[in-house]
Design a protein around this motif. Structure first.
Motif, PDB file in Angstrom:
ATOM      1  N   MET A   1      -0.624 -10.620  -9.542  1.00  0.00           N
ATOM      2  CA  MET A   1       0.340 -11.536  -8.575  1.00  0.00           C
ATOM      3  C   MET A   1       1.748 -11.105  -9.272  1.00  0.00           C
ATOM      4  N   PHE A   2       2.101 -11.220 -10.720  1.00  0.00           N
ATOM      5  CA  PHE A   2       3.400 -11.129 -11.016  1.00  0.00           C
ATOM      6  C   PHE A   2       3.940  -9.633 -10.770  1.00  0.00           C
ATOM      7  N   ILE A   3       3.188  -8.675 -10.905  1.00  0.00           N
ATOM      8  CA  ILE A   3       3.747  -7.345 -10.722  1.00  0.00           C
ATOM      9  C   ILE A   3       4.041  -7.211  -9.250  1.00  0.00           C
ATOM     10  N   ASN A   4       3.161  -7.544  -8.264  1.00  0.00           N
ATOM     11  CA  ASN A   4       3.265  -7.668  -6.736  1.00  0.00           C
ATOM     12  C   ASN A   4       4.707  -8.407  -6.507  1.00  0.00           C
ATOM     13  N   LEU A   5       4.848  -9.534  -6.842  1.00  0.00           N
ATOM     14  CA  LEU A   5       5.933 -10.648  -6.476  1.00  0.00           C
ATOM     15  C   LEU A   5       7.155  -9.852  -6.969  1.00  0.00           C
ATOM     16  N   PHE A   6       7.338  -9.205  -8.161  1.00  0.00           N
ATOM     17  CA  PHE A   6       8.388  -8.600  -8.684  1.00  0.00           C
ATOM     18  C   PHE A   6       8.727  -7.099  -7.816  1.00  0.00           C
ATOM     19  N   ILE A   7       7.856  -6.385  -7.227  1.00  0.00           N
ATOM     20  CA  ILE A   7       7.670  -5.304  -6.505  1.00  0.00           C
ATOM     21  C   ILE A   7       8.303  -5.723  -5.097  1.00  0.00           C
ATOM     22  N   LEU A   8       7.699  -6.797  -4.477  1.00  0.00           N
ATOM     23  CA  LEU A   8       8.271  -6.983  -3.135  1.00  0.00           C
ATOM     24  C   LEU A   8       9.401  -7.815  -3.218  1.00  0.00           C
ATOM     25  N   GLY A   9       9.863  -8.509  -4.458  1.00  0.00           N
ATOM     26  CA  GLY A   9      11.095  -9.028  -4.588  1.00  0.00           C
ATOM     27  C   GLY A   9      12.134  -7.903  -4.553  1.00  0.00           C
ATOM     28  N   SER A  10      11.865  -6.737  -5.233  1.00  0.00           N
ATOM     29  CA  SER A  10      12.799  -6.017  -5.349  1.00  0.00           C
ATOM     30  C   SER A  10      13.044  -5.056  -4.018  1.00  0.00           C
ATOM     31  N   ALA A  11      12.236  -5.195  -3.029  1.00  0.00           N
ATOM     32  CA  ALA A  11      12.391  -4.725  -1.672  1.00  0.00           C
ATOM     33  C   ALA A  11      13.484  -5.045  -1.054  1.00  0.00           C
ATOM     34  N   GLY A  12      13.860  -6.427  -1.547  1.00  0.00           N
ATOM     35  CA  GLY A  12      15.251  -6.934  -0.824  1.00  0.00           C
ATOM     36  C   GLY A  12      16.623  -6.190  -1.390  1.00  0.00           C
ATOM     37  N   LEU A  13      16.495  -5.531  -2.467  1.00  0.00           N
ATOM     38  CA  LEU A  13      17.777  -4.907  -2.977  1.00  0.00           C
ATOM     39  C   LEU A  13      17.769  -3.372  -2.186  1.00  0.00           C
ATOM     40  N   VAL A  14      16.631  -3.110  -1.693  1.00  0.00           N
ATOM     41  CA  VAL A  14      16.409  -1.665  -1.342  1.00  0.00           C
ATOM     42  C   VAL A  14      16.557  -1.711   0.351  1.00  0.00           C
ATOM     43  N   TYR A  15      15.937  -2.628   1.170  1.00  0.00           N
ATOM     44  CA  TYR A  15      15.731  -2.895   2.531  1.00  0.00           C
ATOM     45  C   TYR A  15      16.452  -3.727   3.049  1.00  0.00           C
ATOM     46  N   GLY A  16      16.997  -4.938   2.212  1.00  0.00           N
ATOM     47  CA  GLY A  16      17.589  -6.252   2.786  1.00  0.00           C
ATOM     48  C   GLY A  16      16.423  -7.235   2.700  1.00  0.00           C
ATOM     49  N   TRP A  17      17.019  -8.429   2.611  1.00  0.00           N
ATOM     50  CA  TRP A  17      16.274  -9.439   2.221  1.00  0.00           C
ATOM     51  C   TRP A  17      15.228  -9.791   3.599  1.00  0.00           C
ATOM     52  N   ASP A  18      15.646  -9.540   4.805  1.00  0.00           N
ATOM     53  CA  ASP A  18      14.666  -9.693   5.954  1.00  0.00           C
ATOM     54  C   ASP A  18      13.404  -9.056   5.896  1.00  0.00           C
ATOM     55  N   ASN A  19      13.950  -7.609   5.477  1.00  0.00           N
ATOM     56  CA  ASN A  19      12.610  -6.882   5.379  1.00  0.00           C
ATOM     57  C   ASN A  19      11.839  -7.057   4.205  1.00  0.00           C
ATOM     58  N   ALA A  20      12.345  -7.552   3.163  1.00  0.00           N
ATOM     59  CA  ALA A  20      11.654  -8.028   2.110  1.00  0.00           C
ATOM     60  C   ALA A  20      10.695  -9.385   2.417  1.00  0.00           C
ATOM     61  N   MET A  21      11.204 -10.005   3.445  1.00  0.00           N
ATOM     62  CA  MET A  21      10.366 -11.247   3.626  1.00  0.00           C
ATOM     63  C   MET A  21       9.033 -10.662   4.771  1.00  0.00           C
ATOM     64  N   PHE A  22       9.597  -9.932   5.492  1.00  0.00           N
ATOM     65  CA  PHE A  22       8.602  -9.251   6.379  1.00  0.00           C
ATOM     66  C   PHE A  22       7.445  -8.422   5.528  1.00  0.00           C
ATOM     67  N   SER A  23       7.767  -7.883   4.375  1.00  0.00           N
ATOM     68  CA  SER A  23       6.961  -7.253   3.296  1.00  0.00           C
ATOM     69  C   SER A  23       5.923  -8.280   2.895  1.00  0.00           C
ATOM     70  N   LEU A  24       6.460  -9.341   2.397  1.00  0.00           N
ATOM     71  CA  LEU A  24       5.503 -10.588   2.030  1.00  0.00           C
ATOM     72  C   LEU A  24       4.688 -11.065   3.065  1.00  0.00           C
ATOM     73  N   ILE A  25       4.797 -10.962   4.133  1.00  0.00           N
ATOM     74  CA  ILE A  25       4.182 -11.503   5.347  1.00  0.00           C
ATOM     75  C   ILE A  25       3.051 -10.410   5.430  1.00  0.00           C
ATOM     76  N   ALA A  26       3.311  -9.317   5.355  1.00  0.00           N
ATOM     77  CA  ALA A  26       2.415  -8.077   5.627  1.00  0.00           C
ATOM     78  C   ALA A  26       1.302  -7.935   4.737  1.00  0.00           C
ATOM     79  N   TYR A  27       1.913  -8.040   3.095  1.00  0.00           N
ATOM     80  CA  TYR A  27       1.096  -8.200   1.931  1.00  0.00           C
ATOM     81  C   TYR A  27      -0.063  -9.364   2.069  1.00  0.00           C
ATOM     82  N   PHE A  28       0.518 -10.637   2.665  1.00  0.00           N
ATOM     83  CA  PHE A  28      -0.407 -11.683   2.974  1.00  0.00           C
ATOM     84  C   PHE A  28      -1.475 -11.374   3.720  1.00  0.00           C
TER      85      PHE A  28
END
Length: 301
Positions: A172-199
């Motif tokens: 859980m810690f590793i995945n939250l860190f990675i999915l959170g880092s997606a906000g720096l690469v793709y923007g925070w909207d896409n990071a939130m969509f990534s969290l939804i897709a992961y769930f």
């Protein structure tokens, strides 16, 4: 505490021989691992990646690495997973390691072949939902067949041995860190969509692994245990087991009924217990796999 005699007898005991898989079992495992990894690759390249949505784990790191370097995703998937499979060989076992290697290689090849294929949709929400569903089905098939497509769990097993955290907490810690880092690469909207897709993928993966026909373990303590047990057998067609127990507070002997029913039969069983003994103690638990014994439903007369 183990006595020296126990240690000596254990040392002299013959090692446990593990049964080898039959050729048919190996073939079936290979087919389903390949099928699941291909479905996961389709989910990534046809739905998620074109819409800047990533997965968790080493797969997510690979997607971001491929995005930043413009190198093929398959290279990152293979190169980043391989060291952890080698390092964790003793922790996860030979069969699981080889099955995971097959899943990783198949996923890497699939993403490479589909990289230039047009995505099914450019609607981010649709891509998130359907990509997450397909990814969950694919990864679930691979895990159910004895492998995985990501080395994150291997990393978690290795790290958890040297830290107070469990494997689940590490994942859980590793995945939250990675999915959170997606906000720096793709923007925070896409990071939130990534969290939804992961769930979504996580939930669908659970359903794929455990199946929709989830069973329930039932424990009943009642003075009318014999009548309740006979009613379960005759009205539900399920076998029961009577266990001897003792009350921790009163010290009185108790008879415990144990049975396993399907989720659809749970309500009827509760009504049977309430009808015959409204004061009966009843506990219900989830069971994800039932084998052997007499779980098969008998005819109801």
């Amino acid at each position: 505490m183990t006595s020296p005699a126990t240690v000596q007898s254990a040392a002299q005991a013959k090692p446990i021989q593990h049964n080898k898989l039959s050729p048919l079992d190996i073939f079936r495992r290979v087919v389903f691992i390949v099928l699941g990894a291909v479905l996961a690759g389709v989910a990534l390249e046809i739905f998620l990646i074109p819409n800047n949505i990533i997965d968790g784990g080493i797969t997510g790191i690979s997607i971001m690495g491929a995005h930043l370097t413009h190198l093929p995703l398959g290279i990152f998937l293979f190169v980043l997973n391989l060291p952890f499979l080698i390092a964790g060989y003793k922790s996860i076992g030979k069969t699981f390691a080889l099955s995971t290697l097959l899943g990783v290689v198949t996923l890497a090849v699939t993403t490479s072949l589909l990289h230039h294929v047009e995505p099914f949709t450019d609607e981010t929400l649709l891509a998130t939902v359907f990509g997450g569903i397909l990814l969950g089905i694919g990864v679930g098939i691979v895990i159910r067949s004895g492998g995985t497509t990501d080395g994150t769990e291997v990393v978690a097993i290795m790290v958890s041995k040297k830290t107070p955290f469990s494997v689940g907490q590490m994942v859980m810690f590793i995945n939250l860190f990675i999915l959170g880092s997606a906000g720096l690469v793709y923007g925070w909207d896409n990071a939130m969509f990534s969290l939804i897709a992961y769930f979504i993928a996580f939930k669908v993966m659970d359903l794929t692994i455990e199946g929709f026909d989830e069973s329930k373990s039932i424990w009943v303590i009642s003075e009318n245990y014999r009548e309740i047990g006979e009613a379960i057998v005759s009205r539900l067609g399920r076998g029961v087991t009577y266990l001897n127990g003792e009350g921790g507070y009163s010290g009185d002997s108790k008879q415990v009924i144990f049975t396993v029913v399907t989720r659809m039969e749970e309500a009827k069983l509760k009504s049977i217990v309430t009808e015959l003994d409204p004061a009966a103690f009843l506990a219900v638990g989830n069971i994800h796999d039932v084998r052997g014994g007499r779980f098969k439903k008998k005819d109801i007369h």
